[in-house]
Design an enzyme around this catalytic site. Structure first.
Site, PDB file in Angstrom:
ATOM      1  N   CYS A 145       0.824  -1.221   0.000  1.00  0.00           N
ATOM      2  CA  CYS A 145       0.000   0.000   0.000  1.00  0.00           C
ATOM      3  C   CYS A 145       0.848   1.257   0.000  1.00  0.00           C
ATOM      4  O   CYS A 145       0.337   2.355  -0.218  1.00  0.00           O
ATOM      5  CB  CYS A 145      -0.900   0.014   1.226  1.00  0.00           C
ATOM      6  SG  CYS A 145      -2.088  -1.318   1.222  1.00  0.00           S
ATOM      7  N   HIS A 152      -2.067   6.867   5.033  1.00  0.00           N
ATOM      8  CA  HIS A 152      -2.685   5.764   4.292  1.00  0.00           C
ATOM      9  C   HIS A 152      -3.977   5.391   5.011  1.00  0.00           C
ATOM     10  O   HIS A 152      -4.026   5.284   6.240  1.00  0.00           O
ATOM     11  CB  HIS A 152      -1.720   4.575   4.247  1.00  0.00           C
ATOM     12  CG  HIS A 152      -2.343   3.328   3.719  1.00  0.00           C
ATOM     13  ND1 HIS A 152      -3.135   3.323   2.596  1.00  0.00           N
ATOM     14  CD2 HIS A 152      -2.321   2.039   4.166  1.00  0.00           C
ATOM     15  CE1 HIS A 152      -3.566   2.084   2.369  1.00  0.00           C
ATOM     16  NE2 HIS A 152      -3.082   1.293   3.311  1.00  0.00           N
ATOM     17  N   ASN A 202      -9.911   0.479   2.459  1.00  0.00           N
ATOM     18  CA  ASN A 202      -8.484   0.550   2.161  1.00  0.00           C
ATOM     19  C   ASN A 202      -8.287   0.303   0.660  1.00  0.00           C
ATOM     20  O   ASN A 202      -8.393  -0.826   0.197  1.00  0.00           O
ATOM     21  CB  ASN A 202      -7.747  -0.505   2.993  1.00  0.00           C
ATOM     22  CG  ASN A 202      -6.251  -0.543   2.721  1.00  0.00           C
ATOM     23  OD1 ASN A 202      -5.761   0.106   1.795  1.00  0.00           O
ATOM     24  ND2 ASN A 202      -5.521  -1.302   3.517  1.00  0.00           N
TER      25      ASN A 202
HETATM   26  N1  ACO Z   1     -16.369  -9.426  11.583  1.00  0.00           N
HETATM   27  C1  ACO Z   1     -16.535  -9.940  12.809  1.00  0.00           C
HETATM   28  N2  ACO Z   1     -15.529 -10.461  13.522  1.00  0.00           N
HETATM   29  C2  ACO Z   1     -14.309 -10.475  12.964  1.00  0.00           C
HETATM   30  C3  ACO Z   1     -14.075  -9.979  11.677  1.00  0.00           C
HETATM   31  C4  ACO Z   1     -15.170  -9.447  10.969  1.00  0.00           C
HETATM   32  N3  ACO Z   1     -15.042  -8.940   9.732  1.00  0.00           N
HETATM   33  N4  ACO Z   1     -12.772 -10.128  11.389  1.00  0.00           N
HETATM   34  C5  ACO Z   1     -12.201 -10.679  12.460  1.00  0.00           C
HETATM   35  N5  ACO Z   1     -13.129 -10.909  13.415  1.00  0.00           N
HETATM   36  C6  ACO Z   1     -12.964 -11.508  14.734  1.00  0.00           C
HETATM   37  C7  ACO Z   1     -11.713 -12.351  14.826  1.00  0.00           C
HETATM   38  O1  ACO Z   1     -11.958 -13.651  14.356  1.00  0.00           O
HETATM   39  C8  ACO Z   1     -11.427 -12.312  16.323  1.00  0.00           C
HETATM   40  O2  ACO Z   1     -12.241 -13.281  16.937  1.00  0.00           O
HETATM   41  P1  ACO Z   1     -11.650 -14.182  18.136  1.00  0.00           P
HETATM   42  O3  ACO Z   1     -11.234 -13.208  19.194  1.00  0.00           O
HETATM   43  O4  ACO Z   1     -12.809 -15.040  18.500  1.00  0.00           O
HETATM   44  O5  ACO Z   1     -10.487 -14.914  17.529  1.00  0.00           O
HETATM   45  C9  ACO Z   1     -11.954 -10.953  16.763  1.00  0.00           C
HETATM   46  O6  ACO Z   1     -12.780 -10.472  15.678  1.00  0.00           O
HETATM   47  C10 ACO Z   1     -10.877  -9.936  17.061  1.00  0.00           C
HETATM   48  O7  ACO Z   1      -9.866 -10.030  16.082  1.00  0.00           O
HETATM   49  P2  ACO Z   1      -8.616  -9.068  16.144  1.00  0.00           P
HETATM   50  O8  ACO Z   1      -7.660  -9.494  15.087  1.00  0.00           O
HETATM   51  O9  ACO Z   1      -8.121  -8.927  17.542  1.00  0.00           O
HETATM   52  O10 ACO Z   1      -9.279  -7.687  15.762  1.00  0.00           O
HETATM   53  P3  ACO Z   1      -8.569  -6.314  15.725  1.00  0.00           P
HETATM   54  O11 ACO Z   1      -9.165  -5.409  16.717  1.00  0.00           O
HETATM   55  O12 ACO Z   1      -7.072  -6.450  15.706  1.00  0.00           O
HETATM   56  O13 ACO Z   1      -8.991  -5.783  14.272  1.00  0.00           O
HETATM   57  C11 ACO Z   1      -8.165  -5.628  12.030  1.00  0.00           C
HETATM   58  C12 ACO Z   1      -8.689  -6.554  13.149  1.00  0.00           C
HETATM   59  C13 ACO Z   1      -9.250  -4.633  11.695  1.00  0.00           C
HETATM   60  C14 ACO Z   1      -7.832  -6.486  10.818  1.00  0.00           C
HETATM   61  C15 ACO Z   1      -6.913  -4.890  12.545  1.00  0.00           C
HETATM   62  O14 ACO Z   1      -6.011  -5.796  13.099  1.00  0.00           O
HETATM   63  C16 ACO Z   1      -6.223  -4.111  11.449  1.00  0.00           C
HETATM   64  O15 ACO Z   1      -6.745  -3.143  10.943  1.00  0.00           O
HETATM   65  N6  ACO Z   1      -4.975  -4.492  11.129  1.00  0.00           N
HETATM   66  C17 ACO Z   1      -4.231  -3.812  10.074  1.00  0.00           C
HETATM   67  C18 ACO Z   1      -4.674  -4.360   8.748  1.00  0.00           C
HETATM   68  C19 ACO Z   1      -4.202  -3.525   7.592  1.00  0.00           C
HETATM   69  O16 ACO Z   1      -4.088  -2.332   7.683  1.00  0.00           O
HETATM   70  N7  ACO Z   1      -3.973  -4.199   6.479  1.00  0.00           N
HETATM   71  C20 ACO Z   1      -3.671  -3.549   5.256  1.00  0.00           C
HETATM   72  C21 ACO Z   1      -2.236  -3.257   5.116  1.00  0.00           C
HETATM   73  S1  ACO Z   1      -1.882  -2.317   3.744  1.00  0.00           S
HETATM   74  C22 ACO Z   1      -1.449  -3.303   2.364  1.00  0.00           C
HETATM   75  O17 ACO Z   1      -0.334  -3.326   1.957  1.00  0.00           O
HETATM   76  C23 ACO Z   1      -2.504  -4.081   1.658  1.00  0.00           C
END
Ligand code: ACO
Length: 334
Positions: A117, A257, A287
């Site tokens: 990204c 970003h 994103n």
């Molecule tokens: N809906 C409902 N529940 C979900 C979802 C969803 N869409 N996705 C995950 N969960 C659940 C998980 O399974 C987990 O359940 P569990 O506790 O029973 O295992 C729970 O929600 C919490 O998961 P976490 O990973 O702790 O959630 P977090 O608060 O960290 O948020 C997120 C997850 C939004 C993905 C966050 O970690 C994030 O934004 N990370 C950065 C991702 C990013 O920016 N990626 C792009 C990079 S740029 C590129 O180069 C493409």
């Protein structure tokens, strides 16, 4: 005698997003998720999704055409086209060459750049060097993505996060008291495993087995990427601000970003920039990877929020893992 260094600035911007809007309520019907979870964890309400016949180059051409028009330039005057993308039309040839052909940019070299990204900021930094050295006069930078095509729509960990779109910027020489002030590129390849598309390259060529195992889709360890992102965004912003001889108080707009509102808010807090100076559109586009920063910049310029002489910093992170920052004193081409 040509000068040894010139100032490069953005003189035209363009954007293209698909018409189709996919809301969190739509996603609720597709996977085990909820509007509430997506909004509170990411800040995203809706995103744009490309049609079956719409590839990254289609969005790139539209965004680039508008950017050239806004810069008052004809395609023939472009010296170089760099397309930053994680979703090229094909593994080869480069999407940039397709864009060059369709724009009619007959005098331009063209290549793709892959930096997750962060690709748009990497490409701006590369283009900046060509202008600063006097090698080229006009460079077209495009961030174009159709991430919807490489996402597993059954994986709720990833499918709620991304959207499609493209943003383009024209770089030209600008007056000495305007333009790009500092750039910084960074990477930590040891974190590459946290965000990748495992199959389809030379390590694991596409096969029936890779398709059955969904290895041609994005896989992500969200928590690790989150941890990297807040650190990289905060430190990256501080670094480019100080390299430009500025302080956080001097920054009129911070364009991060657009991956997750919690990452954006944490980074802004760490740098000491109030959220009213931070540009956010993750709620409407999700994103869009390499397109997220140019789309946010385009909207702010179009709404005349950003004015000539203002200090702007752009900071991003992404697959690689990579990060980058760039400070610019805005030049408003008349
Ligand atoms: N809906 C409902 N529940 C979900 C979802 C969803 N869409 N996705 C995950 N969960 C659940 C998980 O399974 C987990 O359940 P569990 O506790 O029973 O295992 C729970 O929600 C919490 O998961 P976490 O990973 O702790 O959630 P977090 O608060 O960290 O948020 C997120 C997850 C939004 C993905 C966050 O970690 C994030 O934004 N990370 C950065 C991702 C990013 O920016 N990626 C792009 C990079 S740029 C590129 O180069 C493409």
């Amino acid at each position: 005698m040509p000068k040894s260094t010139y100032r490069a600035g953005i003189t035209g911007l363009g954007v293209a997003v698909p018409d189709k809007v996919l809301t969190n309520l739509d996603l609720q019907q597709m996977v085990d998720t909820s509007d509430e979870w997506i909004r509170t964890r990411t800040g995203i309400k809706e995103r744009r999704i490309a049609g079956p016949d719409q590839a990254a180059s289609d969005l790139a051409v539209d965004a680039a055409g508008e950017a050239l028009k806004n810069a008052g330039l004809r395609p023939e005057s472009v010296d170089l086209i760099i397309v930053a993308t994680n979703t090229p039309d094909m593994l080869m040839p480069a999407t940039a060459c397709m864009v060059q052909d369709r724009l009619g940019a007959a005098n331009a070299g063209a290549f793709d750049l892959l930096a997750g990204c962060t690709g748009f900021l990497y490409a701006l930094s590369v283009g900046h060097q060509y202008i600063a050295s006097g090698t080229f006069e006009t460079v077209l930078i495009i961030g174009a993505e159709t991430l919807s095509k490489i996402i597993n729509w059954k994986d709720r960990n990833t499918c709620v996060l991304f959207g499609d779109g493209a943003g383009a910027a024209v770089l030209e020489r600008v007056p000495d008291n305007r333009g790009i002030l500092s750039t910084r590129l960074g990477s930590d390849g040891s974190g590459g495993k946290h965000l990748k598309v495992p199959a389809g390259g030379s390590r694991l060529p596409a096969s029936e087995a890779t398709i059955q195992e969904n290895l041609h889709y994005v896989t992500m360890n969200g928590r690790e990427v989150f941890r990297f992102a807040v650190r990289a965004m905060g430190e990256g912003a501080m670094e480019v601000i100080s390299m430009a001889g500025l302080t956080p108080e001097d920054i009129n707009f911070f364009i991060p970003h657009q991956a997750n509102i919690r990452i954006i808010e944490t980074a802004a807090r760490r740098v000491g920039i109030n959220m009213n100076r931070v540009l956010v559109n993750v709620d409407r586009f999700g994103n869009t990877s390499t397109a997220s920063i140019p789309i946010a910049l385009y909207e702010a310029v179009k709404q005349k929020k950003i004015k000539d002489g203002q200090n702007i910093i752009m900071v991003g992170f992404g697959a690689g893992l990579t990060w980058a920052g760039l400070a610019v004193k805005w030049y408003q081409k008349q």
